[in-house]
Motif scaffolding. Structure first.
Motif, PDB file in Angstrom:
ATOM      1  N   ALA A 121       0.829  -1.204   0.000  1.00  0.00           N
ATOM      2  CA  ALA A 121       0.000   0.000   0.000  1.00  0.00           C
ATOM      3  C   ALA A 121       0.863   1.252   0.000  1.00  0.00           C
ATOM      4  O   ALA A 121       0.570   2.229  -0.715  1.00  0.00           O
ATOM      5  N   GLU A 122       1.921   1.256   0.787  1.00  0.00           N
ATOM      6  CA  GLU A 122       2.825   2.417   0.813  1.00  0.00           C
ATOM      7  C   GLU A 122       3.470   2.629  -0.546  1.00  0.00           C
ATOM      8  O   GLU A 122       3.595   3.774  -1.019  1.00  0.00           O
ATOM      9  N   ALA A 123       3.851   1.544  -1.200  1.00  0.00           N
ATOM     10  CA  ALA A 123       4.452   1.663  -2.534  1.00  0.00           C
ATOM     11  C   ALA A 123       3.443   2.215  -3.538  1.00  0.00           C
ATOM     12  O   ALA A 123       3.787   3.033  -4.409  1.00  0.00           O
ATOM     13  N   ALA A 124       2.176   1.789  -3.411  1.00  0.00           N
ATOM     14  CA  ALA A 124       1.132   2.268  -4.328  1.00  0.00           C
ATOM     15  C   ALA A 124       0.908   3.761  -4.163  1.00  0.00           C
ATOM     16  O   ALA A 124       0.731   4.490  -5.145  1.00  0.00           O
ATOM     17  N   MET A 125       0.928   4.247  -2.909  1.00  0.00           N
ATOM     18  CA  MET A 125       0.735   5.680  -2.681  1.00  0.00           C
ATOM     19  C   MET A 125       1.972   6.479  -3.078  1.00  0.00           C
ATOM     20  O   MET A 125       1.858   7.583  -3.633  1.00  0.00           O
ATOM     21  N   MET A 126       3.158   5.943  -2.831  1.00  0.00           N
ATOM     22  CA  MET A 126       4.384   6.649  -3.206  1.00  0.00           C
ATOM     23  C   MET A 126       4.516   6.761  -4.714  1.00  0.00           C
ATOM     24  O   MET A 126       5.110   7.708  -5.232  1.00  0.00           O
ATOM     25  N   LEU A 128       2.282   7.624  -6.601  1.00  0.00           N
ATOM     26  CA  LEU A 128       1.581   8.859  -6.931  1.00  0.00           C
ATOM     27  C   LEU A 128       2.227  10.081  -6.278  1.00  0.00           C
ATOM     28  O   LEU A 128       1.764  11.207  -6.477  1.00  0.00           O
ATOM     29  N   GLY A 129       3.271   9.849  -5.485  1.00  0.00           N
ATOM     30  CA  GLY A 129       3.908  10.963  -4.798  1.00  0.00           C
ATOM     31  C   GLY A 129       3.123  11.464  -3.610  1.00  0.00           C
ATOM     32  O   GLY A 129       3.276  12.616  -3.195  1.00  0.00           O
ATOM     33  N   VAL A 130       2.280  10.598  -3.030  1.00  0.00           N
ATOM     34  CA  VAL A 130       1.434  10.988  -1.901  1.00  0.00           C
ATOM     35  C   VAL A 130       1.938  10.300  -0.641  1.00  0.00           C
ATOM     36  O   VAL A 130       2.006   9.071  -0.566  1.00  0.00           O
ATOM     37  N   GLU A 131       2.305  11.094   0.362  1.00  0.00           N
ATOM     38  CA  GLU A 131       2.805  10.544   1.612  1.00  0.00           C
ATOM     39  C   GLU A 131       1.725  10.638   2.684  1.00  0.00           C
ATOM     40  O   GLU A 131       1.428  11.713   3.191  1.00  0.00           O
ATOM     41  N   ILE A 132       1.108   9.509   2.990  1.00  0.00           N
ATOM     42  CA  ILE A 132       0.132   9.442   4.076  1.00  0.00           C
ATOM     43  C   ILE A 132       0.347   8.145   4.841  1.00  0.00           C
ATOM     44  O   ILE A 132       0.939   7.192   4.318  1.00  0.00           O
ATOM     45  N   ASP A 133      -0.118   8.104   6.065  1.00  0.00           N
ATOM     46  CA  ASP A 133      -0.049   6.886   6.879  1.00  0.00           C
ATOM     47  C   ASP A 133      -1.143   5.942   6.388  1.00  0.00           C
ATOM     48  O   ASP A 133      -2.333   6.221   6.571  1.00  0.00           O
ATOM     49  N   VAL A 134      -0.762   4.851   5.752  1.00  0.00           N
ATOM     50  CA  VAL A 134      -1.753   3.950   5.152  1.00  0.00           C
ATOM     51  C   VAL A 134      -2.515   3.158   6.200  1.00  0.00           C
ATOM     52  O   VAL A 134      -3.460   2.440   5.868  1.00  0.00           O
ATOM     53  N   ARG A 135      -2.153   3.326   7.480  1.00  0.00           N
ATOM     54  CA  ARG A 135      -2.856   2.591   8.544  1.00  0.00           C
ATOM     55  C   ARG A 135      -4.066   3.365   9.062  1.00  0.00           C
ATOM     56  O   ARG A 135      -4.880   2.803   9.799  1.00  0.00           O
ATOM     57  N   VAL A 136      -4.205   4.632   8.694  1.00  0.00           N
ATOM     58  CA  VAL A 136      -5.323   5.429   9.212  1.00  0.00           C
ATOM     59  C   VAL A 136      -6.619   5.057   8.504  1.00  0.00           C
ATOM     60  O   VAL A 136      -6.622   4.539   7.384  1.00  0.00           O
ATOM     61  N   ARG A 137      -7.751   5.343   9.189  1.00  0.00           N
ATOM     62  CA  ARG A 137      -9.060   5.105   8.581  1.00  0.00           C
ATOM     63  C   ARG A 137      -9.247   5.999   7.373  1.00  0.00           C
ATOM     64  O   ARG A 137      -8.934   7.188   7.406  1.00  0.00           O
TER      65      ARG A 137
END
Length: 497
Positions: A121-126, A128-137
Motif C-alpha cells: 500500500a505504501e508503494a502504491a501511494m508513493m 503517486l507521490g502521496v505521503e500518508i499513513d496507510v494505517r489510518v481510517r
C-alpha cells in the motif's frame, strides 16, 4: 501513434432508444483524452460499455491490439481498464491499506500478511507521490486524499487505461492542482487516461485531445489546441455559442419602469444584516460572494421562506402584511433552490407532474387540470427546453441533473413569473446544459422578466448580470453596474481591496 484502446462502431440501446450509435473512439499511450457532451450525450454509457457495466449491442473494442469483451467491471480491471468515479466508492471505516487491496490482500497460511499489505500500500501511494499513513481510517482523510487512494487502488492491478469520471467535482483549486500533477506523472509512465469533466478550464489545462458526443453519436475528435472554449461548447450543443460573450448577450432593456421588488435594510438575526436592493423589469441582479457570505439567505428572505426581523420589503410599491412563499407566487415571484434534490424535484413523480404542479396550485385543487392539458403543457416545455429523454411520463429521478434542472425551470415558466430567484441554477450540470439554461434566462430577460442570480462561477455572474451586489460576512459591501462588472472588480470587492 498506435492506439492503446480502440473502439469501432459501438452501439447501445435502452427500451428502443439509442444511447450510443456507431461511436468510434481511440486512446493512445500517455495521453489524456477527454470525453465531452451534454448530460445524456452518451459519455457515461460509453464508459460503462468499456468497463463491463453494460454489454454493447454492436461494435468492437481492442486493447493493445487484442479484441476484448469485458462482462463485468472486475473483468475489465483484470484486462487493464480501471475506473475512478465521481463518488469515491470505498469503505470509510477501513484503513487506507485495507481499501487499497480489498479483495486482493496478500495471504499466507495464517491469513492476511499485514506487513506485506502495508508495504504494498505504501508503494502504491508513493507511486503517486502521496505521503500518508496507510494505517489510518479512510474516512479520516479529505475527499481529495480519498480520491488519491481510489486512483492508487485502480493502478495497483497494472492498469493500462485509467478512466476518471468527474474526479474534480468535490475538490478545491489546490486539490485539483495536486490531482493534475498525479495525472501528468501517470501520463509520463505511458498510461492512457480517459477524463470526463464539465469544467472547461480544467479540460483545456489537462487534455491532449477531446472527443465530443451529442445525442449518443460522435461529433468529432480534436487536439485541444485546435479549439477555443466557445468552439468546443458550440460542438457540444450543435449551434453557435458566441453569444456566451457578455457584450453579445447583455442587450439593454430600455423600459424598466418602477421597481418590482425593493428591499430597504432587511435583516434577519443570525442570517444577514442591512441588505438593500431594487429590481426592475428586464434586469438580472447578481449576488456575488464567497460560500457563507449570505447570498442564499438573501433569496430566502426575498421569497418569504424566512421572515424579516427588521427593514422593509416592498413589491410593486407596497409592503405585504404577511409575506410567505404563497404570497410571492401570487405576486409573480418564483424561486429555484440550490438544493435541487431536497427542495426542488418530487423524485418519484413523473416529469409531467413535476412541471405542471405549480400551474395546478395556481388553478386550485377544485379546478383540476385535465390529463390531456397536463401532457400538452409538459410536452411543450420538453421540446422548448430540449429535456432528454423526451418522455413526460418518466420519473424525474431517472433524468440527469441538467435535465432535472430544465424541468424545474419549466415548472416556473408554466406560471410565467415576473421575477425568478435563481440560486446556483447551473451547479453540477454540464457545459451544454448551462448554456441552454442561461440562454433561456437571457431571452426571458430581454422579454421583460427579472432575475436574482447566484453562481459560484464568477464568469457566469459577469456574463449574465446587469448589476451585481457583492457580499462579504453576510453584509452587502458594494454594487457594480455596466462595464464595472468584471471578475477582477468582484474579487477586489470581496477581498476588500
Amino acid at each position: 501513434m498506435a492506439s492503446l484502446l480502440e473502439v469501432r462502431g459501438m452501439g447501445k440501446r435502452f427500451l428502443g432508444v439509442a444511447a450510443l450509435e456507431n461511436v468510434d473512439f481511440d486512446l493512445v499511450k500517455g495521453e489524456v483524452h477527454t470525453l465531452m457532451g451534454e448530460n445524456g450525450a452518451g459519455k457515461s454509457t460509453l464508459i460503462k460499455c468499456l468497463t463491463g457495466v453494460y454489454q454493447p449491442e454492436s461494435g468492437t473494442t481492442q486493447l493493445s491490439g487484442h479484441e476484448i469483451h469485458p462482462r463485468s467491471p472486475d473483468e475489465a480491471v483484470r484486462l487493464g481498464i480501471s475506473t475512478v468515479y465521481q463518488e469515491v466508492n470505498l469503505v470509510p471505516n477501513l484503513s487506507v491499506m485495507e481499501n487499497l487491496l480489498l479483495g486482493r490482500e496478500p495471504r499466507g497460511p495464517f491469513g492476511i500478511q499485514w506487513r506485506k499489505l502495508q508495504k504494498r500500500a505504501e508503494a502504491a501511494m508513493m507511486r503517486l507521490g502521496v505521503e500518508i499513513d496507510v494505517r489510518v481510517r479512510l474516512g479520516n482523510l479529505s475527499i481529495a486524499h480519498q480520491q488519491m487512494v481510489a486512483i492508487a487502488r485502480a493502478l495497483d492491478v497494472s492498469a493500462q487505461v485509467l478512466v476518471l469520471d468527474e474526479p474534480t467535482s468535490s475538490l478545491d483549486a489546490d486539490e485539483v492542482a495536486a490531482l493534475f500533477a498525479i495525472i501528468r506523472k501517470l501520463k509520463s509512465e505511458g498510461i492512457g487516461i480517459i477524463f470526463v469533466s464539465h469544467f472547461l478550464e480544467q479540460v483545456f489545462e489537462i487534455s491532449d485531445r477531446v472527443t465530443v458526443l451529442r445525442n449518443g453519436q460522435k461529433v468529432g475528435t480534436w487536439s485541444i489546441s485546435e479549439l477555443t472554449r466557445l468552439e468546443l461548447v458550440s460542438q457540444m450543443i450543435g449551434r453557435d455559442a458566441t453569444e456566451l460573450d457578455r457584450a453579445a448577450t447583455l442587450e439593454v432593456v430600455e423600459n424598466s419602469g418602477d421597481p418590482i421588488l425593493q428591499a430597504k435594510g432587511i435583516s434577519k438575526r443570525g442570517s444577514v444584516s442591512d441588505i438593500s436592493l431594487e429590481l426592475r423589469a428586464g434586469e438580472t441582479l447578481g449576488l456575488a460572494g464567497l460560500l457563507g457570505s449570505g447570498r442564499t439567505e438573501v433569496t430566502r428572505l426575498l421569497y418569504g421562506i424566512d421572515s424579516i426581523d427588521s427593514g422593509s420589503l416592498q413589491i410593486d410599491g407596497s409592503q405585504p402584511s404577511r409575506y410567505r412563499p404563497m404570497t410571492a407566487i401570487q405576486k409573480g415571484i418564483g424561486y429555484l433552490s440550490e438544493d435541487r434534490k431536497g427542495e426542488g424535484i418530487f423524485p418519484e413523480l413523473s416529469v409531467r407532474e413535476n412541471i405542471v404542479i405549480l400551474e395546478q396550485v395556481k388553478c386550485g385543487w377544485l379546478r383540476r387540470m385535465s390529463p390531456s392539458r397536463q401532457k400538452e403543457l409538459a410536452d411543450d416545455f420538453i421540446v422548448r427546453l430540449k429535456i432528454q429523454p423526451p418522455d413526460s411520463e418518466r420519473a424525474i429521478q431517472f433524468l440527469s441533473g441538467g435535465n432535472q434542472q430544465k424541468a424545474l425551470l419549466a415548472r416556473w415558466l408554466a406560471v410565467e413569473p415576473r421575477l425568478l430567484l435563481l440560486d446556483e441554477p447551473t451547479r453540477g450540470i454540464d457545459v451544454g446544459a448551462k448554456f441552454e439554461i442561461m440562454s433561456l434566462v437571457e431571452s426571458m430577460r430581454q422579454s421583460g422578466s427579472s432575475f436574482v442570480f447566484i453562481s459560484s462561477e464568477l464568469a457566469e455572474v459577469v456574463r449574465s448580470c446587469t448589476k451585481v451586489i457583492v457580499m462579504r460576512d453576510r453584509h452587502s459591501i458594494g454594487t457594480l453596474e455596466g462595464d464595472a462588472i468584471t471578475e477582477s472588480n468582484i474579487v477586489q470587492e470581496i477581498a476588500g481591496s
